[in-house]
Write a protein that holds these residues in place. Structure first.
Motif, PDB file in Angstrom:
ATOM      1  N   GLU A  74       7.433   0.322   5.927  1.00 28.63           N
ATOM      2  CA  GLU A  74       6.817  -1.003   5.878  1.00 28.63           C
ATOM      3  C   GLU A  74       5.904  -1.219   7.079  1.00 28.63           C
ATOM      4  OE1 GLU A  74       8.042  -5.742   5.995  1.00 28.63           O
ATOM      5  OE2 GLU A  74       9.509  -4.271   5.271  1.00 28.63           O
ATOM      6  N   ARG A  75       6.342  -0.768   8.260  1.00 27.95           N
ATOM      7  CA  ARG A  75       5.493  -0.880   9.449  1.00 27.95           C
ATOM      8  C   ARG A  75       4.209  -0.068   9.266  1.00 27.95           C
ATOM      9  NH1 ARG A  75       5.748  -4.719  13.132  1.00 27.95           N
ATOM     10  NH2 ARG A  75       4.777  -3.256  14.592  1.00 27.95           N
ATOM     11  N   LEU A  76       4.316   1.098   8.648  1.00 31.99           N
ATOM     12  CA  LEU A  76       3.134   1.916   8.413  1.00 31.99           C
ATOM     13  C   LEU A  76       2.195   1.257   7.407  1.00 31.99           C
ATOM     14  CD1 LEU A  76       4.703   5.501   8.342  1.00 31.99           C
ATOM     15  CD2 LEU A  76       3.279   4.489  10.135  1.00 31.99           C
ATOM     16  N   GLU A  77       2.785   0.570   6.411  1.00 31.79           N
ATOM     17  CA  GLU A  77       1.957  -0.192   5.459  1.00 31.79           C
ATOM     18  C   GLU A  77       1.164  -1.263   6.212  1.00 31.79           C
ATOM     19  OE1 GLU A  77       1.602   0.203   2.197  1.00 31.79           O
ATOM     20  OE2 GLU A  77       3.467   0.913   1.290  1.00 31.79           O
ATOM     21  N   ARG A  78       1.829  -1.937   7.150  1.00 33.12           N
ATOM     22  CA  ARG A  78       1.153  -2.982   7.927  1.00 33.12           C
ATOM     23  C   ARG A  78       0.059  -2.373   8.805  1.00 33.12           C
ATOM     24  NH1 ARG A  78       3.937  -7.788   7.650  1.00 33.12           N
ATOM     25  NH2 ARG A  78       6.097  -7.636   6.917  1.00 33.12           N
ATOM     26  N   ALA A  79       0.340  -1.197   9.384  1.00 31.93           N
ATOM     27  CA  ALA A  79      -0.659  -0.524  10.218  1.00 31.93           C
ATOM     28  C   ALA A  79      -1.883  -0.147   9.394  1.00 31.93           C
ATOM     29  CB  ALA A  79      -0.042   0.724  10.860  1.00 31.93           C
ATOM     30  N   GLU A  80      -1.640   0.380   8.187  1.00 29.82           N
ATOM     31  CA  GLU A  80      -2.758   0.736   7.302  1.00 29.82           C
ATOM     32  C   GLU A  80      -3.586  -0.499   6.953  1.00 29.82           C
ATOM     33  OE1 GLU A  80      -3.492   2.556   2.824  1.00 29.82           O
ATOM     34  OE2 GLU A  80      -1.538   2.816   3.780  1.00 29.82           O
ATOM     35  N   ASP A 141       3.883   4.759  -6.439  1.00 31.54           N
ATOM     36  CA  ASP A 141       2.936   5.266  -7.428  1.00 31.54           C
ATOM     37  C   ASP A 141       1.754   4.310  -7.589  1.00 31.54           C
ATOM     38  OD1 ASP A 141       4.564   7.429  -7.877  1.00 31.54           O
ATOM     39  OD2 ASP A 141       5.546   6.573  -9.634  1.00 31.54           O
ATOM     40  N   PHE A 142       1.975   3.021  -7.249  1.00 34.82           N
ATOM     41  CA  PHE A 142       0.929   2.003  -7.360  1.00 34.82           C
ATOM     42  C   PHE A 142       0.879   1.170  -6.088  1.00 34.82           C
ATOM     43  CE2 PHE A 142       2.501   2.692 -11.733  1.00 34.82           C
ATOM     44  CZ  PHE A 142       1.338   3.222 -12.285  1.00 34.82           C
ATOM     45  N   ASP A 143      -0.268   0.515  -5.888  1.00 28.26           N
ATOM     46  CA  ASP A 143      -0.437  -0.391  -4.751  1.00 28.26           C
ATOM     47  C   ASP A 143      -0.240  -1.843  -5.155  1.00 28.26           C
ATOM     48  OD1 ASP A 143      -1.292   1.728  -2.920  1.00 28.26           O
ATOM     49  OD2 ASP A 143      -3.084   1.810  -4.159  1.00 28.26           O
ATOM     50  N   LEU A 144      -0.517  -2.160  -6.421  1.00 29.88           N
ATOM     51  CA  LEU A 144      -0.388  -3.538  -6.921  1.00 29.88           C
ATOM     52  C   LEU A 144      -0.008  -3.491  -8.394  1.00 29.88           C
ATOM     53  CD1 LEU A 144      -2.547  -6.612  -6.200  1.00 29.88           C
ATOM     54  CD2 LEU A 144      -2.289  -5.924  -8.583  1.00 29.88           C
ATOM     55  N   VAL A 145       0.910  -4.358  -8.779  1.00 35.18           N
ATOM     56  CA  VAL A 145       1.367  -4.431 -10.164  1.00 35.18           C
ATOM     57  C   VAL A 145       1.152  -5.847 -10.687  1.00 35.18           C
ATOM     58  CG1 VAL A 145       3.461  -4.509 -11.591  1.00 35.18           C
ATOM     59  CG2 VAL A 145       3.031  -2.543 -10.099  1.00 35.18           C
ATOM     60  N   ILE A 146       0.625  -5.949 -11.903  1.00 36.72           N
ATOM     61  CA  ILE A 146       0.543  -7.231 -12.605  1.00 36.72           C
ATOM     62  C   ILE A 146       1.697  -7.258 -13.596  1.00 36.72           C
ATOM     63  CG2 ILE A 146      -0.895  -8.770 -13.995  1.00 36.72           C
ATOM     64  CD1 ILE A 146      -3.317  -7.076 -13.081  1.00 36.72           C
ATOM     65  N   ALA A 147       2.583  -8.238 -13.455  1.00 35.85           N
ATOM     66  CA  ALA A 147       3.799  -8.269 -14.259  1.00 35.85           C
ATOM     67  C   ALA A 147       4.012  -9.656 -14.845  1.00 35.85           C
ATOM     68  CB  ALA A 147       5.002  -7.838 -13.417  1.00 35.85           C
ATOM     69  N   ALA A 284       2.553  -8.129  -7.741  1.00 36.50           N
ATOM     70  CA  ALA A 284       3.573  -7.649  -6.823  1.00 36.50           C
ATOM     71  C   ALA A 284       3.023  -6.491  -6.009  1.00 36.50           C
ATOM     72  CB  ALA A 284       4.820  -7.199  -7.595  1.00 36.50           C
ATOM     73  N   VAL A 285       3.360  -6.472  -4.732  1.00 36.51           N
ATOM     74  CA  VAL A 285       2.998  -5.368  -3.845  1.00 36.51           C
ATOM     75  C   VAL A 285       4.214  -5.028  -2.989  1.00 36.51           C
ATOM     76  CG1 VAL A 285       0.557  -6.046  -3.746  1.00 36.51           C
ATOM     77  CG2 VAL A 285       2.143  -6.887  -2.004  1.00 36.51           C
ATOM     78  N   ARG A 286       4.182  -3.885  -2.337  1.00 36.49           N
ATOM     79  CA  ARG A 286       5.262  -3.530  -1.426  1.00 36.49           C
ATOM     80  C   ARG A 286       5.191  -4.381  -0.169  1.00 36.49           C
ATOM     81  NH1 ARG A 286       3.347   1.068  -3.247  1.00 36.49           N
ATOM     82  NH2 ARG A 286       2.105   1.466  -1.367  1.00 36.49           N
ATOM     83  N   SER A 287       6.349  -4.646   0.406  1.00 33.62           N
ATOM     84  CA  SER A 287       6.398  -5.412   1.644  1.00 33.62           C
ATOM     85  C   SER A 287       5.547  -4.732   2.715  1.00 33.62           C
ATOM     86  CB  SER A 287       7.842  -5.520   2.143  1.00 33.62           C
ATOM     87  OG  SER A 287       8.631  -6.213   1.208  1.00 33.62           O
ATOM     88  N   SER A 290       0.751  -6.858   1.663  1.00 35.12           N
ATOM     89  CA  SER A 290       0.095  -8.033   1.078  1.00 35.12           C
ATOM     90  C   SER A 290      -1.174  -8.436   1.814  1.00 35.12           C
ATOM     91  CB  SER A 290       1.072  -9.213   1.027  1.00 35.12           C
ATOM     92  OG  SER A 290       1.522  -9.535   2.329  1.00 35.12           O
ATOM     93  N   HIS A 291      -1.316  -8.022   3.085  1.00 32.57           N
ATOM     94  CA  HIS A 291      -2.504  -8.385   3.851  1.00 32.57           C
ATOM     95  C   HIS A 291      -3.567  -7.289   3.847  1.00 32.57           C
ATOM     96  CE1 HIS A 291      -0.534 -12.001   5.157  1.00 32.57           C
ATOM     97  NE2 HIS A 291       0.465 -11.315   5.683  1.00 32.57           N
ATOM     98  N   HIS A 292      -3.325  -6.220   3.118  1.00 33.31           N
ATOM     99  CA  HIS A 292      -4.338  -5.168   3.025  1.00 33.31           C
ATOM    100  C   HIS A 292      -5.583  -5.743   2.347  1.00 33.31           C
ATOM    101  CE1 HIS A 292      -6.404  -1.466   1.989  1.00 33.31           C
ATOM    102  NE2 HIS A 292      -5.564  -0.797   2.746  1.00 33.31           N
ATOM    103  N   PRO A 293      -6.769  -5.505   2.883  1.00 29.94           N
ATOM    104  CA  PRO A 293      -7.983  -6.113   2.321  1.00 29.94           C
ATOM    105  C   PRO A 293      -8.201  -5.816   0.840  1.00 29.94           C
ATOM    106  CG  PRO A 293      -8.457  -5.124   4.435  1.00 29.94           C
ATOM    107  CD  PRO A 293      -7.054  -4.742   4.099  1.00 29.94           C
ATOM    108  N   ALA A 294      -7.846  -4.608   0.394  1.00 32.06           N
ATOM    109  CA  ALA A 294      -8.027  -4.277  -1.020  1.00 32.06           C
ATOM    110  C   ALA A 294      -7.095  -5.104  -1.899  1.00 32.06           C
ATOM    111  CB  ALA A 294      -7.782  -2.788  -1.244  1.00 32.06           C
ATOM    112  N   VAL A 295      -5.863  -5.317  -1.433  1.00 33.99           N
ATOM    113  CA  VAL A 295      -4.903  -6.144  -2.171  1.00 33.99           C
ATOM    114  C   VAL A 295      -5.374  -7.594  -2.187  1.00 33.99           C
ATOM    115  CG1 VAL A 295      -2.557  -7.082  -2.129  1.00 33.99           C
ATOM    116  CG2 VAL A 295      -2.924  -4.637  -1.771  1.00 33.99           C
ATOM    117  N   VAL A 296      -5.811  -8.091  -1.029  1.00 31.66           N
ATOM    118  CA  VAL A 296      -6.303  -9.470  -0.943  1.00 31.66           C
ATOM    119  C   VAL A 296      -7.487  -9.670  -1.880  1.00 31.66           C
ATOM    120  CG1 VAL A 296      -7.384 -11.176   0.579  1.00 31.66           C
ATOM    121  CG2 VAL A 296      -5.469  -9.790   1.419  1.00 31.66           C
ATOM    122  N   ALA A 297      -8.420  -8.706  -1.889  1.00 31.40           N
ATOM    123  CA  ALA A 297      -9.608  -8.814  -2.736  1.00 31.40           C
ATOM    124  C   ALA A 297      -9.242  -8.769  -4.217  1.00 31.40           C
ATOM    125  CB  ALA A 297     -10.585  -7.690  -2.402  1.00 31.40           C
ATOM    126  N   CYS A 298      -8.310  -7.897  -4.575  1.00 31.94           N
ATOM    127  CA  CYS A 298      -7.908  -7.779  -5.979  1.00 31.94           C
ATOM    128  C   CYS A 298      -7.200  -9.034  -6.451  1.00 31.94           C
ATOM    129  CB  CYS A 298      -7.012  -6.550  -6.159  1.00 31.94           C
ATOM    130  SG  CYS A 298      -6.582  -6.216  -7.883  1.00 31.94           S
TER     131      CYS A 298
END
Length: 306
Positions: A74-80, A141-147, A284-287, A290-298
């Motif tokens: 999760e920390r690495l996700e935040r770093a990315e 396997d995914f970065d964002l899911v629509i559910a 839905a995204v992984r903890s 959520s602040h990744h620019p691509a996720v925010v834009a999508c």
């Protein structure tokens, strides 16, 4: 210091269940995965796996290690996300999974908006039902899911997933069009009752999603509350097939508003009982992501598309 790559393999094994599944997902051989996990056991100094029949399961010590691995990842996700935010241009690949009706209606508009705003961002879309896609999200396997979430059936909310509401999608009863004259008569005083409309179709064939899906559980429960067991003769996750069967008088169905993509409905629709009239759509995204620019834009593009 434990090897992060091997820790991720252990975490993958927890999520996917078998060495073969881990190997297939990561394009390794099962023997290579087994070797890496054996080396991790040597690093840690305790047994991490124990045989159960032809499979293996994680020991209590391995479960502790996986919990810490989740925190590190999760920390690495935040770093990315922080690094991506620091860049001027939004590039890279965003892997999205969506169920059918959202993929048909919301996603194309969102893709157009993303292409105009961020031409360097590559979006990879997979159509997949939430029962599978949310697990695949945790497995990276995914970065964002629509559910979707049906009335009265709240989804589990794993600690490693962050959800954001997208919209509500109306749900309707669709009687078989060409066979509506065959439905049992509804008393005039009760003609507008949603429960009566359901009961009037008790002896008709139904089109529903496959057994085991949340949509099927919701639909079956709805019919049972109306006092009958639905005669499900057509099972498919393709709601366009449900619609065609209704249009030709072969079945009754429960259809969502997104199916028509803002166009007039092609079949007669009846209201459902209170509390059952809309499903919740969410992303839905992984903890930590959520602040990744691509996720925010999508997410912004999807909100605009609704």
């Amino acid at each position: 210091m434990f090897d992060l790559h091997r820790l991720r393999l252990l975490r993958e094994l927890k999520d996917r269940g078998t060495l073969a599944a881990v190997a297939a997902a990561l394009s390794y051989s099962p023997s290579s995965v087994s070797q890496q996990l054996s080396q991790l056991e040597s690093e840690v100094g305790v047994r991490l796996l124990e045989p159960v029949g032809r499979r293996v399961r994680l020991t209590p010590q391995a479960e502790i290690l996986v919990a810490h691995t989740e925190a590190v990842l999760e920390r690495l996700e935040r770093a990315e996300a922080d690094i991506a935010t620091s860049l001027t241009d939004l590039t890279g690949t965003l892997r999205v999974a969506s169920f059918q009706t959202a993929a048909r209606t919301l996603v194309p508009t969102a893709l157009t908006l993303l292409r105009e705003a961020h031409p360097g961002l590559r979006v990879h879309l997979t159509q997949m039902e939430p029962e599978e896609s949310l697990s695949a999200l945790l497995a990276r396997d995914f970065d964002l899911v629509i559910a979707e979430e049906y009335p009265g059936l709240p989804n589990p909310r794993p600690a490693g997933i962050e959800q954001e509401d997208l919209c509500e999608d109306p749900l309707h009863l669709a009687p078989p069009q060409l066979a509506s004259h065959l439905a049992p008569p509804v008393p005039a005083s009760d003609a507008q009752s949603p429960i009566a409309a359901l009961r009037a179709l008790a002896d008709h064939p139904w089109a529903m999603e496959p057994a085991g899906s949340a949509a099927r559980h919701w639909a079956t429960t709805l019919c049972r509350h109306a006092g009958f067991e639905p005669d499900v003769r057509f099972e498919s996750s393709d709601l366009l097939l449900h619609l065609r069967l209704v249009e030709r008088g072969h079945a009754a169905a429960l259809l969502p508003g997104l199916l028509w993509d803002k166009q007039p409905a092609t079949v007669a629709l009846r209201q459902l009982p209170r509390g059952q009239r809309a499903r919740r759509l969410f992303t839905a995204v992984r903890s930590g992501r959520s602040h990744h620019p691509a996720v925010v834009a999508c997410r912004r593009a999807l909100r605009q598309a609704t």
